[in-house]
Motif scaffolding. Structure first.
Motif, PDB file in Angstrom:
ATOM      1  N   TRP A 159      40.037  16.267  21.938  1.00  0.00           N
ATOM      2  CA  TRP A 159      38.681  16.700  22.279  1.00  0.00           C
ATOM      3  C   TRP A 159      38.578  17.018  23.767  1.00  0.00           C
ATOM      4  O   TRP A 159      37.930  18.006  24.152  1.00  0.00           O
ATOM      5  N   ARG A 163      37.255  20.666  24.840  1.00  0.00           N
ATOM      6  CA  ARG A 163      35.960  20.824  25.505  1.00  0.00           C
ATOM      7  C   ARG A 163      36.121  21.326  26.933  1.00  0.00           C
ATOM      8  O   ARG A 163      35.304  22.118  27.409  1.00  0.00           O
ATOM      9  N   ASN A 164      37.158  20.875  27.635  1.00  0.00           N
ATOM     10  CA  ASN A 164      37.408  21.422  28.961  1.00  0.00           C
ATOM     11  C   ASN A 164      37.622  22.924  28.884  1.00  0.00           C
ATOM     12  O   ASN A 164      37.031  23.694  29.652  1.00  0.00           O
ATOM     13  N   LEU A 167      34.176  24.730  27.750  1.00  0.00           N
ATOM     14  CA  LEU A 167      33.079  24.683  28.717  1.00  0.00           C
ATOM     15  C   LEU A 167      33.385  25.478  29.982  1.00  0.00           C
ATOM     16  O   LEU A 167      32.523  26.196  30.493  1.00  0.00           O
ATOM     17  N   ARG A 208      28.925  10.480  19.204  1.00  0.00           N
ATOM     18  CA  ARG A 208      29.790  11.615  19.513  1.00  0.00           C
ATOM     19  C   ARG A 208      30.174  11.588  20.983  1.00  0.00           C
ATOM     20  O   ARG A 208      29.399  11.138  21.837  1.00  0.00           O
ATOM     21  N   VAL A 210      30.506  12.807  24.675  1.00  0.00           N
ATOM     22  CA  VAL A 210      29.740  13.748  25.501  1.00  0.00           C
ATOM     23  C   VAL A 210      30.269  13.813  26.928  1.00  0.00           C
ATOM     24  O   VAL A 210      29.712  14.529  27.762  1.00  0.00           O
ATOM     25  N   GLY A 211      31.336  13.082  27.217  1.00  0.00           N
ATOM     26  CA  GLY A 211      31.887  13.114  28.562  1.00  0.00           C
ATOM     27  C   GLY A 211      33.212  12.398  28.621  1.00  0.00           C
ATOM     28  O   GLY A 211      33.588  11.668  27.697  1.00  0.00           O
ATOM     29  N   GLU A 232      29.097  16.995  28.752  1.00  0.00           N
ATOM     30  CA  GLU A 232      28.560  18.061  27.921  1.00  0.00           C
ATOM     31  C   GLU A 232      27.198  18.528  28.448  1.00  0.00           C
ATOM     32  O   GLU A 232      26.393  17.716  28.903  1.00  0.00           O
ATOM     33  N   ASP A 234      24.416  19.383  27.023  1.00  0.00           N
ATOM     34  CA  ASP A 234      23.209  18.803  26.430  1.00  0.00           C
ATOM     35  C   ASP A 234      23.047  17.321  26.732  1.00  0.00           C
ATOM     36  O   ASP A 234      22.055  16.710  26.339  1.00  0.00           O
ATOM     37  N   ARG A 236      23.646  16.202  30.051  1.00  0.00           N
ATOM     38  CA  ARG A 236      23.487  16.074  31.494  1.00  0.00           C
ATOM     39  C   ARG A 236      22.081  15.590  31.831  1.00  0.00           C
ATOM     40  O   ARG A 236      21.142  15.809  31.096  1.00  0.00           O
TER      41      ARG A 236
END
Length: 320
Positions: A159, A163-164, A167, A208, A210-211, A232, A234, A236
């Motif tokens: 993940w 995600r890196n 994003l 989930r 988120v960071g 993530e 959403d 922040r």
């Protein structure tokens, strides 16, 4: 959709929850409501009025629960720092142990349930759950204390790479070279690391990730390197980036490092502000062409001997 559709789903989901607690061991020796109160207090102390509003409990019922907890040494109550009419409720050491046991049981039970779901179906299931919550209303907005920092679980390292890549491509136009760099960093850590001196944190919200952030040994003796700070979009605004950086600084200090270093780029302003709050100092910067963009790389350093405690103050940090 009809009333019958909703009732049918409720019966189905009640059966699923019942299956998780087969044998009634999940919450023992507490009721479901008592377990939820312990969960809330484990994430942040609160006064009784806040707990009552948060959990929609009858005042008398909550008072009986808290009185029982106090008699069993699970909580302690003290005057509120902000309102003398209120009493602050916090878990004792014994209370934290009880909450941790219940949390471990819940994770194990839900994990067993997810083991029955095919990997390719899990994203759809997660999105369906979020959709139900969004449409029916999920109560108050997420709070910073709803976020949990934890060790990576199976799949989390993948993940981090995904995600890196996604994003930074979406927000800064970085190409696949960045994904390749992150993949190498993560693979090197997974293949060989010293858990006493190197660690990965995952920030979790509503079940989930988120960071994330990593702390790894740097090539320079006595130096730790902060890498792959990400939050993530959403999620922040919940101080997640601040907590992740703080976790690295605290861990590095406890592990005996002399300093923490990192490499980032000047376009990542939110992350730089967090580093500055913790006392990181910019020691060098240099223009470069990487990831398909013209960037200015920056080296930052935190002297742990000169900073006995990091300042707790959202957020990509670059590969580091």
């Amino acid at each position: 959709m009809t009333v019958q559709d909703v009732r049918s789903f409720n019966r189905f989901y009640t059966n699923v929850i019942g299956a998780l607690d087969y044998g009634r061991h999940l919450y023992a020796p507490y009721t479901l409501t008592e377990s939820r109160v312990l969960y809330e207090l484990a994430h942040a102390p609160a006064d009784a009025a806040d707990l009552r509003a948060r959990l929609h409990l009858d005042a008398g019922y909550l008072t009986r629960i808290l009185n029982g907890f106090e008699e069993n040494g699970l909580i302690e109550r003290s005057p509120s720092d902000t309102d003398g009419r209120r009493r602050r409720v916090a878990l004792t050491g014994r209370g934290r142990e009880a909450a941790a046991l219940l949390d471990a049981r819940a994770r194990e039970s839900v994990g067993a349930l997810l083991d029955t779901v095919r990997a390719e179906d899990r994203p759809r299931l997660a999105e369906a759950m979020r959709t139900v919550r969004r449409i029916l209303g999920d109560g108050p907005a997420p709070r910073p204390e709803d976020v949990v920092l934890r060790e990576p679980a199976p799949g989390d390292l993948g993940w981090i790479v995904q995600r890196n890549a996604a994003l930074y491509a979406a927000e800064y136009g970085w190409n696949a070279d960045y994904e390749a760099l992150v993949a190498r960093i993560v693979a090197d850590h997974a293949a060989d690391h010293d858990p006493r001196r190197e660690r990965v944190w995952i920030a979790e919200l509503d079940g989930r990730p988120v960071g994330c952030v990593m702390c790894v040994a740097d090539g320079t003796p006595g130096a730790a390197r902060l890498r792959l700070l990400l939050v993530e979009p959403d999620a922040r605004g919940l101080r997640i980036g601040d907590r992740l950086v703080g976790a690295v600084v605290d861990f590095a200090r406890e592990a005996g490092y002399r300093e923490v270093v990192l490499w980032t780029n000047d376009v990542l302003g939110a992350a730089r502000r967090i580093y500055q709050r913790y006392g990181f100092v910019l020691v060098a910067e240099k223009p470069h062409r990487s990831f398909g963009q013209d960037l200015t790389g920056q080296d930052w350093r935190l002297d742990l001997h000169a900073t006995p405690g990091g300042r707790r103050g959202v957020v990509g940090g670059g590969a580091g």
